[in-house]
Design a protein around this motif. Structure first.
Motif, PDB file in Angstrom:
ATOM      1  N   MET A 165      18.664  22.406  36.772  1.00  0.00           N
ATOM      2  CA  MET A 165      18.368  21.221  36.007  1.00  0.00           C
ATOM      3  C   MET A 165      18.512  21.553  34.521  1.00  0.00           C
ATOM      4  N   ASN A 166      18.841  20.573  33.720  1.00  0.00           N
ATOM      5  CA  ASN A 166      19.071  20.783  32.291  1.00  0.00           C
ATOM      6  C   ASN A 166      17.753  20.825  31.527  1.00  0.00           C
ATOM      7  N   ASP A 167      17.837  21.058  30.226  1.00  0.00           N
ATOM      8  CA  ASP A 167      16.650  21.199  29.388  1.00  0.00           C
ATOM      9  C   ASP A 167      15.834  19.929  29.248  1.00  0.00           C
ATOM     10  N   THR A 168      16.410  18.763  29.455  1.00  0.00           N
ATOM     11  CA  THR A 168      15.675  17.513  29.293  1.00  0.00           C
ATOM     12  C   THR A 168      14.893  17.160  30.545  1.00  0.00           C
ATOM     13  N   HIS A 169      15.024  17.937  31.598  1.00  0.00           N
ATOM     14  CA  HIS A 169      14.347  17.718  32.876  1.00  0.00           C
ATOM     15  C   HIS A 169      14.846  16.465  33.585  1.00  0.00           C
ATOM     16  N   ARG A 170      15.942  15.941  33.132  1.00  0.00           N
ATOM     17  CA  ARG A 170      16.616  14.854  33.841  1.00  0.00           C
ATOM     18  C   ARG A 170      17.901  15.446  34.405  1.00  0.00           C
ATOM     19  N   PRO A 171      18.211  15.192  35.662  1.00  0.00           N
ATOM     20  CA  PRO A 171      19.447  15.744  36.213  1.00  0.00           C
ATOM     21  C   PRO A 171      20.670  15.145  35.518  1.00  0.00           C
ATOM     22  N   VAL A 172      21.703  15.972  35.408  1.00  0.00           N
ATOM     23  CA  VAL A 172      22.940  15.560  34.739  1.00  0.00           C
ATOM     24  C   VAL A 172      23.993  15.244  35.784  1.00  0.00           C
ATOM     25  N   LEU A 173      24.568  14.060  35.662  1.00  0.00           N
ATOM     26  CA  LEU A 173      25.627  13.594  36.540  1.00  0.00           C
ATOM     27  C   LEU A 173      26.928  13.516  35.766  1.00  0.00           C
ATOM     28  N   TYR A 174      27.953  14.230  36.250  1.00  0.00           N
ATOM     29  CA  TYR A 174      29.293  14.048  35.720  1.00  0.00           C
ATOM     30  C   TYR A 174      29.935  12.939  36.540  1.00  0.00           C
ATOM     31  N   LEU A 175      30.334  11.887  35.874  1.00  0.00           N
ATOM     32  CA  LEU A 175      31.010  10.772  36.517  1.00  0.00           C
ATOM     33  C   LEU A 175      32.481  10.851  36.131  1.00  0.00           C
ATOM     34  N   ARG A 219      18.159   5.512  37.930  1.00  0.00           N
ATOM     35  CA  ARG A 219      17.652   6.547  38.843  1.00  0.00           C
ATOM     36  C   ARG A 219      17.339   7.844  38.087  1.00  0.00           C
ATOM     37  N   ASP A 220      17.275   7.738  36.770  1.00  0.00           N
ATOM     38  CA  ASP A 220      16.864   8.831  35.878  1.00  0.00           C
ATOM     39  C   ASP A 220      17.894   9.947  35.717  1.00  0.00           C
ATOM     40  N   TRP A 221      19.170   9.632  35.871  1.00  0.00           N
ATOM     41  CA  TRP A 221      20.229  10.601  35.607  1.00  0.00           C
ATOM     42  C   TRP A 221      20.650  10.531  34.138  1.00  0.00           C
ATOM     43  N   THR A 222      20.994  11.669  33.582  1.00  0.00           N
ATOM     44  CA  THR A 222      21.748  11.730  32.335  1.00  0.00           C
ATOM     45  C   THR A 222      23.207  11.712  32.760  1.00  0.00           C
ATOM     46  N   VAL A 223      23.992  10.790  32.243  1.00  0.00           N
ATOM     47  CA  VAL A 223      25.369  10.613  32.706  1.00  0.00           C
ATOM     48  C   VAL A 223      26.358  11.053  31.637  1.00  0.00           C
ATOM     49  N   CYS A 224      27.336  11.829  32.058  1.00  0.00           N
ATOM     50  CA  CYS A 224      28.465  12.228  31.217  1.00  0.00           C
ATOM     51  C   CYS A 224      29.730  11.712  31.898  1.00  0.00           C
ATOM     52  N   VAL A 225      30.513  10.906  31.185  1.00  0.00           N
ATOM     53  CA  VAL A 225      31.728  10.342  31.756  1.00  0.00           C
ATOM     54  C   VAL A 225      32.915  11.215  31.375  1.00  0.00           C
ATOM     55  N   ILE A 226      33.686  11.564  32.389  1.00  0.00           N
ATOM     56  CA  ILE A 226      34.937  12.292  32.208  1.00  0.00           C
ATOM     57  C   ILE A 226      36.025  11.425  32.828  1.00  0.00           C
ATOM     58  N   LEU A 274      29.534  19.715  27.278  1.00  0.00           N
ATOM     59  CA  LEU A 274      28.657  18.793  27.983  1.00  0.00           C
ATOM     60  C   LEU A 274      27.504  19.590  28.575  1.00  0.00           C
ATOM     61  N   PRO A 275      26.361  18.939  28.801  1.00  0.00           N
ATOM     62  CA  PRO A 275      25.289  19.653  29.494  1.00  0.00           C
ATOM     63  C   PRO A 275      25.743  20.039  30.900  1.00  0.00           C
ATOM     64  N   LYS A 276      25.148  21.054  31.453  1.00  0.00           N
ATOM     65  CA  LYS A 276      25.516  21.553  32.782  1.00  0.00           C
ATOM     66  C   LYS A 276      25.280  20.473  33.841  1.00  0.00           C
ATOM     67  N   ALA A 277      26.260  20.299  34.726  1.00  0.00           N
ATOM     68  CA  ALA A 277      26.171  19.275  35.769  1.00  0.00           C
ATOM     69  C   ALA A 277      25.269  19.699  36.919  1.00  0.00           C
ATOM     70  N   ASP A 278      24.433  18.754  37.362  1.00  0.00           N
ATOM     71  CA  ASP A 278      23.647  18.936  38.574  1.00  0.00           C
ATOM     72  C   ASP A 278      24.325  18.269  39.757  1.00  0.00           C
ATOM     73  N   ALA A 279      25.223  17.323  39.483  1.00  0.00           N
ATOM     74  CA  ALA A 279      25.976  16.624  40.522  1.00  0.00           C
ATOM     75  C   ALA A 279      27.216  16.003  39.890  1.00  0.00           C
ATOM     76  N   VAL A 280      28.185  15.703  40.759  1.00  0.00           N
ATOM     77  CA  VAL A 280      29.440  15.091  40.310  1.00  0.00           C
ATOM     78  C   VAL A 280      29.761  13.927  41.238  1.00  0.00           C
ATOM     79  N   ILE A 281      30.202  12.837  40.635  1.00  0.00           N
ATOM     80  CA  ILE A 281      30.747  11.712  41.398  1.00  0.00           C
ATOM     81  C   ILE A 281      32.143  11.449  40.868  1.00  0.00           C
ATOM     82  N   VAL A 282      33.103  11.324  41.775  1.00  0.00           N
ATOM     83  CA  VAL A 282      34.475  10.967  41.412  1.00  0.00           C
ATOM     84  C   VAL A 282      34.686   9.554  41.944  1.00  0.00           C
TER      85      VAL A 282
END
Length: 179
Positions: free
Chosen positions: A1-11, A32-39, A74-82
């Motif tokens: 998990m990242n430093d903000t304690h919210r999971p990071v999702l790479y979309l 759902r409390d994800w931090t989202v990074c769009v790629i 980007l912050p480290k990903a906890d999950a990825v959605i394509v």
């Protein structure tokens, strides 16, 4: 998990019709409390509103590699959605092609065990090509959750994809990576 304690999702967004609604996916993930990074794949940048997505996520939309010395990590990903995942991206990814930032990201994260879900958006003509089924089978063998088939995402007749934009099942991918 990242430093903000919210999971990071790479979309990771590909160039298909539902990409124009990707802000909806970002909002659902944030609820759902994800931090989202769009790629975005390079072609997808013409389908999305990068300014809106940057405002929603607080992160730049990435579609290119960083320049030397540039600090755009980007912050480290906890999950990825394509999603939407195109025929082209699915086949390139399965065959080891990493010719853009999105594919390179996938090539690195899947072997590290980052939970990954894929929502394909392909027509029946492309889906009938045997290489597509082989690519899906290969990705599944690596642990990628390809949400394709009955009860998930199914292909559509050529020329009818626009009829499915409002009902694209973004929630299936969120449920998969959250569970």
């Amino acid at each position: 998990m990242n430093d903000t304690h919210r999971p990071v999702l790479y979309l990771i967004v590909c160039a298909a019709g539902p990409a124009s609604h990707v802000a909806d996916m970002v909002r659902h993930a944030q609820e759902r409390d994800w931090t989202v990074c769009v790629i975005a794949t390079p072609s997808a940048t013409g389908f999305i509103d990068t300014t809106e997505l940057r405002t929603l996520t607080g992160q730049p939309v990435r579609s290119n590699y960083r320049e030397p010395g540039e600090n755009r990590r980007l912050p480290k990903a906890d999950a990825v959605i394509v999603a939407p995942a195109t025929y082209n991206t699915i086949n390139k990814w399965a065959h080891g092609t990493a010719d853009n930032y999105a594919l390179s990201t996938l090539a690195e994260l899947v072997p590290l065990g980052v939970p990954t879900a894929v929502l394909p958006f392909v027509n029946t003509a492309l889906a009938a090509n045997p290489v597509f089924a082989q690519s899906i089978a290969y990705l599944r063998s690596t642990g990628v959750q390809v949400l394709y088939g009955p009860g998930q995402v199914e292909s559509h007749p050529p020329g009818t994809g626009g009829d499915r934009l409002a009902t694209f099942p973004w929630h299936l991918a969120l449920d998969t990576v959250a569970g």
